[in-house]
Write a protein that holds these residues in place. Structure first.
Motif, PDB file in Angstrom:
ATOM      1  N   PHE A  88       0.840  -1.200   0.000  1.00 23.21           N
ATOM      2  CA  PHE A  88       0.000   0.000   0.000  1.00 23.21           C
ATOM      3  C   PHE A  88       0.878   1.255   0.000  1.00 23.21           C
ATOM      4  CE2 PHE A  88      -4.477  -1.234   1.719  1.00 23.21           C
ATOM      5  CZ  PHE A  88      -4.553  -2.246   0.780  1.00 23.21           C
ATOM      6  N   ARG A  89       2.011   1.212   0.688  1.00 25.76           N
ATOM      7  CA  ARG A  89       2.884   2.390   0.709  1.00 25.76           C
ATOM      8  C   ARG A  89       3.449   2.679  -0.686  1.00 25.76           C
ATOM      9  NH1 ARG A  89       4.452   4.324   5.196  1.00 25.76           N
ATOM     10  NH2 ARG A  89       4.527   2.290   6.226  1.00 25.76           N
ATOM     11  N   GLN A  90       3.865   1.634  -1.379  1.00 26.05           N
ATOM     12  CA  GLN A  90       4.340   1.822  -2.752  1.00 26.05           C
ATOM     13  C   GLN A  90       3.199   2.298  -3.648  1.00 26.05           C
ATOM     14  OE1 GLN A  90       5.774  -2.237  -3.114  1.00 26.05           O
ATOM     15  NE2 GLN A  90       7.896  -1.548  -3.231  1.00 26.05           N
ATOM     16  N   GLY A  91       1.983   1.828  -3.367  1.00 20.85           N
ATOM     17  CA  GLY A  91       0.828   2.202  -4.184  1.00 20.85           C
ATOM     18  C   GLY A  91       0.467   3.664  -4.085  1.00 20.85           C
ATOM     19  N   ILE A  92       0.932   4.340  -3.020  1.00 17.03           N
ATOM     20  CA  ILE A  92       0.671   5.777  -2.878  1.00 17.03           C
ATOM     21  C   ILE A  92       1.221   6.541  -4.084  1.00 17.03           C
ATOM     22  CG2 ILE A  92       1.299   7.826  -1.510  1.00 17.03           C
ATOM     23  CD1 ILE A  92       1.259   6.008   0.975  1.00 17.03           C
ATOM     24  N   LYS A  93       2.335   6.059  -4.641  1.00 17.96           N
ATOM     25  CA  LYS A  93       3.006   6.754  -5.738  1.00 17.96           C
ATOM     26  C   LYS A  93       2.646   6.192  -7.113  1.00 17.96           C
ATOM     27  CE  LYS A  93       6.995   7.814  -2.793  1.00 17.96           C
ATOM     28  NZ  LYS A  93       8.466   7.674  -2.625  1.00 17.96           N
ATOM     29  N   GLU A  94       1.759   5.214  -7.144  1.00 17.08           N
ATOM     30  CA  GLU A  94       1.403   4.572  -8.407  1.00 17.08           C
ATOM     31  C   GLU A  94      -0.003   4.976  -8.852  1.00 17.08           C
ATOM     32  OE1 GLU A  94       3.492   2.744 -10.153  1.00 17.08           O
ATOM     33  OE2 GLU A  94       5.067   2.915  -8.619  1.00 17.08           O
ATOM     34  N   ASP A  95      -0.237   4.878 -10.142  1.00 13.06           N
ATOM     35  CA  ASP A  95      -1.543   5.221 -10.710  1.00 13.06           C
ATOM     36  C   ASP A  95      -2.421   3.973 -10.719  1.00 13.06           C
ATOM     37  OD1 ASP A  95      -3.590   6.572 -11.901  1.00 13.06           O
ATOM     38  OD2 ASP A  95      -2.747   6.480 -13.932  1.00 13.06           O
ATOM     39  N   ILE A  96      -2.983   3.646  -9.577  1.00 13.36           N
ATOM     40  CA  ILE A  96      -3.821   2.451  -9.432  1.00 13.36           C
ATOM     41  C   ILE A  96      -5.280   2.858  -9.617  1.00 13.36           C
ATOM     42  CG2 ILE A  96      -4.525   0.597  -7.881  1.00 13.36           C
ATOM     43  CD1 ILE A  96      -1.865   0.914  -6.451  1.00 13.36           C
ATOM     44  N   ASP A  99     -11.207   1.510  -8.458  1.00 17.34           N
ATOM     45  CA  ASP A  99     -11.902   0.264  -8.140  1.00 17.34           C
ATOM     46  C   ASP A  99     -10.938  -0.776  -7.584  1.00 17.34           C
ATOM     47  OD1 ASP A  99     -14.251   1.368  -8.969  1.00 17.34           O
ATOM     48  OD2 ASP A  99     -14.321   0.334 -10.905  1.00 17.34           O
ATOM     49  N   ALA A 100      -9.717  -0.813  -8.126  1.00 15.20           N
ATOM     50  CA  ALA A 100      -8.726  -1.772  -7.641  1.00 15.20           C
ATOM     51  C   ALA A 100      -8.289  -1.430  -6.220  1.00 15.20           C
ATOM     52  CB  ALA A 100      -7.514  -1.783  -8.574  1.00 15.20           C
ATOM     53  N   LYS A 101      -8.147  -0.137  -5.914  1.00 15.52           N
ATOM     54  CA  LYS A 101      -7.794   0.273  -4.555  1.00 15.52           C
ATOM     55  C   LYS A 101      -8.878  -0.144  -3.568  1.00 15.52           C
ATOM     56  CE  LYS A 101      -4.988   4.406  -5.537  1.00 15.52           C
ATOM     57  NZ  LYS A 101      -4.861   5.854  -5.254  1.00 15.52           N
ATOM     58  N   ILE A 102     -10.118   0.148  -3.925  1.00 16.43           N
ATOM     59  CA  ILE A 102     -11.232  -0.158  -3.025  1.00 16.43           C
ATOM     60  C   ILE A 102     -11.335  -1.662  -2.792  1.00 16.43           C
ATOM     61  CG2 ILE A 102     -13.753  -0.140  -2.824  1.00 16.43           C
ATOM     62  CD1 ILE A 102     -13.734   2.599  -4.161  1.00 16.43           C
ATOM     63  N   ASN A 103     -11.178  -2.461  -3.841  1.00 15.31           N
ATOM     64  CA  ASN A 103     -11.267  -3.903  -3.670  1.00 15.31           C
ATOM     65  C   ASN A 103     -10.131  -4.436  -2.816  1.00 15.31           C
ATOM     66  OD1 ASN A 103     -12.835  -6.336  -4.494  1.00 15.31           O
ATOM     67  ND2 ASN A 103     -10.833  -6.978  -5.237  1.00 15.31           N
ATOM     68  N   ALA A 104      -8.915  -3.898  -3.024  1.00 17.58           N
ATOM     69  CA  ALA A 104      -7.770  -4.331  -2.217  1.00 17.58           C
ATOM     70  C   ALA A 104      -8.006  -4.015  -0.748  1.00 17.58           C
ATOM     71  CB  ALA A 104      -6.493  -3.660  -2.707  1.00 17.58           C
ATOM     72  N   ILE A 105      -8.527  -2.829  -0.450  1.00 13.93           N
ATOM     73  CA  ILE A 105      -8.808  -2.437   0.934  1.00 13.93           C
ATOM     74  C   ILE A 105      -9.881  -3.342   1.533  1.00 13.93           C
ATOM     75  CG2 ILE A 105      -9.803  -0.609   2.370  1.00 13.93           C
ATOM     76  CD1 ILE A 105      -8.429   1.390   0.406  1.00 13.93           C
ATOM     77  N   ARG A 106     -10.931  -3.604   0.775  1.00  9.35           N
ATOM     78  CA  ARG A 106     -12.008  -4.489   1.262  1.00  9.35           C
ATOM     79  C   ARG A 106     -11.453  -5.871   1.620  1.00  9.35           C
ATOM     80  NH1 ARG A 106     -16.356  -2.580  -2.992  1.00  9.35           N
ATOM     81  NH2 ARG A 106     -17.816  -1.442  -1.675  1.00  9.35           N
ATOM     82  N   GLU A 107     -10.601  -6.407   0.749  1.00  7.32           N
ATOM     83  CA  GLU A 107     -10.111  -7.764   0.962  1.00  7.32           C
ATOM     84  C   GLU A 107      -9.139  -7.821   2.135  1.00  7.32           C
ATOM     85  OE1 GLU A 107      -8.764  -9.395  -2.765  1.00  7.32           O
ATOM     86  OE2 GLU A 107     -10.845  -9.720  -3.428  1.00  7.32           O
ATOM     87  N   LEU A 187      -6.644   5.036   3.933  1.00  9.94           N
ATOM     88  CA  LEU A 187      -6.749   6.428   3.488  1.00  9.94           C
ATOM     89  C   LEU A 187      -5.471   6.882   2.795  1.00  9.94           C
ATOM     90  CD1 LEU A 187      -8.624   8.148   6.455  1.00  9.94           C
ATOM     91  CD2 LEU A 187      -9.487   7.763   4.140  1.00  9.94           C
ATOM     92  N   SER A 188      -4.336   6.400   3.260  1.00  3.82           N
ATOM     93  CA  SER A 188      -3.069   6.750   2.610  1.00  3.82           C
ATOM     94  C   SER A 188      -3.081   6.307   1.154  1.00  3.82           C
ATOM     95  CB  SER A 188      -1.895   6.094   3.347  1.00  3.82           C
ATOM     96  OG  SER A 188      -1.744   6.602   4.645  1.00  3.82           O
ATOM     97  N   LEU A 189      -3.576   5.073   0.917  1.00  4.85           N
ATOM     98  CA  LEU A 189      -3.644   4.564  -0.450  1.00  4.85           C
ATOM     99  C   LEU A 189      -4.656   5.351  -1.275  1.00  4.85           C
ATOM    100  CD1 LEU A 189      -2.732   2.343  -2.469  1.00  4.85           C
ATOM    101  CD2 LEU A 189      -4.629   0.956  -1.625  1.00  4.85           C
ATOM    102  N   LEU A 190      -5.819   5.657  -0.696  1.00  3.32           N
ATOM    103  CA  LEU A 190      -6.869   6.374  -1.421  1.00  3.32           C
ATOM    104  C   LEU A 190      -6.480   7.815  -1.726  1.00  3.32           C
ATOM    105  CD1 LEU A 190     -10.063   5.133   0.453  1.00  3.32           C
ATOM    106  CD2 LEU A 190      -9.483   4.660  -1.924  1.00  3.32           C
ATOM    107  N   LEU A 191      -5.823   8.465  -0.751  1.00  6.12           N
ATOM    108  CA  LEU A 191      -5.500   9.883  -0.895  1.00  6.12           C
ATOM    109  C   LEU A 191      -4.163  10.132  -1.581  1.00  6.12           C
ATOM    110  CD1 LEU A 191      -6.498  11.079   2.684  1.00  6.12           C
ATOM    111  CD2 LEU A 191      -7.809  11.390   0.600  1.00  6.12           C
TER     112      LEU A 191
END
Length: 264
Positions: A88-96, A99-107, A187-191
């Protein structure tokens, strides 16, 4: 599984970025990770945790295959390698995609809720212990420091977030502390901002009221503000993923957050 030291040290090492501060040895072969501990702090509790995880596979986590012993000493374990995944920390800097972010958080939340059903807590929650895969799935990793009842002051805490300065409840792993910490990573991943870094570098033990005032309220997201008021209730925990993503309108999701600046 019994291994001699030279058996696993001949296996290629798994590359881990330096900023993840991994304290253990990781090797990989044929899609299997060999994790070897560098010290034996709370090793009996860790072996208990790995035994539990082998017997009770947790959804949306890497499969744990075997414990590793050197002689009669427990030194690590083997687990499934998740390819094409970033933290998730690496994902902060990526263009994800959103929908993929939300599903990853849900899982990831589903994995945590499964453990909570056994009255087991995570405690050691941070954005390097969650993965988002390229196929849109989420994984909770590094579960060897699970907290069973009686483990409250064992292991380590990555950072503190307290409901108020007088309360010590946040120091003890619980459904409430797990939900707060995972919400911050989510929130870090979403924001696309590292809220954990902000908290960990704060000169004081930041509390939830300060976090709300300095980071959340300026977003003007009515759903998030409403959830935050519910989050303060430590006796009736409502999971972030259940409440926030159940809303039909995701205000937070429809705005570009990569350049968002919060009050310091």
């Amino acid at each position: 599984m019994k291994l001699e030291k030279n058996e696993y040290e001949n296996i290629p090492k798994l590359y881990i970025p330096k900023d993840m501060h991994n304290k253990n040895k990781l090797f990989i072969k044929d899609g299997v990770i060999y994790k070897i501990f560098n010290d034996n702090s709370f090793i009996d509790e860790i072996e208990r945790n790995i035994t539990f995880l082998i017997s009770n596979p947790v959804p949306n986590t890497p499969i744990i295959y075997n414990k590793i012993h050197e002689g009669n000493s427990f030194v690590g374990y083997t687990m499934q390698y998740i390819p094409n995944a970033i933290t998730f920390r690496q994902g902060i800097k990526e263009d994800i995609p959103l929908d993929a972010k939300i599903n990853a958080i849900r899982e990831v939340y589903e994995a945590m809720k499964y453990l909570h059903s056994f009255n087991i807590y995570l405690g050691d929650i941070h954005s390097d212990n969650m993965l988002a895969s390229s196929d849109g799935h989420g994984y909770l990793i590094d579960l060897e420091e699970l907290r069973f009842p009686g483990d409250e002051w064992k292991f380590r805490q990555c950072y503190l977030v307290k409901p108020n300065d007088a309360s010590k409840r946040i120091n003890m792993p619980s459904i409430y502390t797990d939900n707060v910490k995972l919400m911050i990573s989510s929130l870090s991943l979403l924001l696309c901002v590292d809220l954990e870094k902000y908290i960990s570098k704060s000169s004081h033990d930041i509390n939830l009221e300060q976090l709300c005032e300095e980071i959340i309220l300026p977003l003007n997201d009515s759903n998030l503000n409403e959830y935050f008021s519910k989050l303060m209730n430590v006796d009736n925990v409502e999971y972030f993923s259940d409440y926030y993503f159940s809303k039909q309108k995701l205000d937070i999701a429809k705005k570009e957050r990569r350049n968002y600046k919060w009050k310091k």
